[in-house]
Design an enzyme around this catalytic site. Structure first.
Site, PDB file in Angstrom:
ATOM      1  CE  LYS A  75     -11.169   0.033 -11.910  1.00 15.86           C
ATOM      2  NZ  LYS A  75     -10.357  -0.855 -10.676  1.00 15.86           N
ATOM      3  CE1 TYR A  99     -12.250   3.524 -10.226  1.00 16.01           C
ATOM      4  CE2 TYR A  99     -14.171   3.264 -11.350  1.00 16.01           C
ATOM      5  CZ  TYR A  99     -13.180   3.052 -10.298  1.00 16.01           C
ATOM      6  OH  TYR A  99     -13.361   1.911  -9.431  1.00 16.01           O
ATOM      7  CB  THR A 139     -14.692   1.867   0.292  1.00 14.78           C
ATOM      8  OG1 THR A 139     -14.898   2.838  -0.426  1.00 14.78           O
ATOM      9  CG2 THR A 139     -15.006   1.198   0.122  1.00 14.78           C
ATOM     10  CG  ASN A 163      -8.173  -4.101  -3.159  1.00 14.09           C
ATOM     11  OD1 ASN A 163      -9.369  -3.913  -4.006  1.00 14.09           O
ATOM     12  ND2 ASN A 163      -7.548  -2.707  -3.147  1.00 14.09           N
ATOM     13  CG  ASP A 223      -1.843   0.790   1.069  1.00 12.52           C
ATOM     14  OD1 ASP A 223      -3.518   0.306   0.753  1.00 12.52           O
ATOM     15  OD2 ASP A 223      -1.837   2.055   0.557  1.00 12.52           O
TER      16      ASP A 223
END
Length: 258
Positions: A166, A162, A197, A95, A42
């Site tokens: 994807k 975006y 989230t 991810n 991360d």
């Protein structure tokens, strides 16, 4: 049939990018709970350390790594450090991702911003798969799980960069399944709907949530563990003859910001 082994990840090593928070944290905890040794990569090392410590306190094995997936040296370093720590790589969860969902006005979005979204969401995934695949083949077990999105098939305003990135993940996943299948490596993707989230919280209003749930048969938004369960399926032996697929996890419906 030995059903106990179908979700058994003992002896497996998993890398989860963006694994410190949100969906990534859910995936890290889920895979560790089923026996995998996890490397939590991360940008936020402190948050990665916190998640790794939670896993260790629960009896699991976890290592935190600082990683900027836009830096190739960080990606190669991540793979090398994983091999040094655990000796093999079996599972890769790509991810990490981002973009200006609902904020990508084509009149003001720059080419550099559009390209950055693809570098983050697509190019880093492809490169990390390339780096991990030889080690998965050597280990005799490989599963790559890419993170797609419902936006890859939805149509909405102000989300062109975006959403198209994807959509690229979906097709890249299907093609890499052909490339890596002969080496015994499966490549699949999970496409989340609206999941609670921090990223969603930044744009979610009660009105938007109400509209989303009007088109969602299971009348709630997703939680990180809902997505982590799908990742577990693809990472585990139960899906050993599944590759090139995109599994949408969305409460049976469609959630968009408009």
């Amino acid at each position: 049939m030995d059903t106990a082994s179908l979700f058994d990840l003992n002896g497996k090593v998993a890398i989860i990018t963006g694994g410190a928070k949100g969906i990534g944290k859910g995936c890290s905890q889920m895979l560790a709970a089923h026996g995998a040794s996890v490397v939590i990569a991360d940008f936020d090392l402190d948050a990665a350390e916190e998640t790794a410590e939670l896993i260790r306190q629960s009896g699991g094995k976890a290592k935190a790594m600082a990683c900027n997936v836009l830096e190739d040296g960080d990606l190669t370093g991540l793979v090398d450090a994983t091999l040094t720590e655990f000796g093999q790589i079996n599972i890769l969860v790509n991810n990490v991702g981002g973009g200006g969902a609902g904020r990508e006005n084509p009149a003001t979005l720059t080419v550099e911003q559009f390209a950055h979204t693809f570098q983050l969401n697509v190019f880093s995934n492809w490169r990390l798969a390339q780096l991990c695949a030889p080690h998965m083949e050597t280990a005799g077990y490989g599963s790559i799980v890419n993170m797609s999105s419902m936006s890859s098939i939805n149509k909405s305003p102000a989300i062109s960069a975006y959403a198209s990135s994807k959509a690229a993940i979906n097709h890249m996943t299907a093609n890499l399944a052909f490339d890596y299948g002969p080496a015994g490596i499966r490549v699949n993707a999970v496409g989340p709907g609206a999941v609670r989230t921090d990223a969603l919280a930044s744009v979610l209003t009660p009105e938007i949530e109400s509209t989303m749930l009007e088109h969602t048969p299971i009348k709630r938004l997703g939680e990180p563990e809902d997505i982590a369960g799908a990742v577990l399926y693809f990472a585990s032996p139960i899906s050993k003859w599944v590759s090139g697929q995109v599994l949408f996890v969305n409460g049976g419906g469609v959630q968009t910001l408009d």
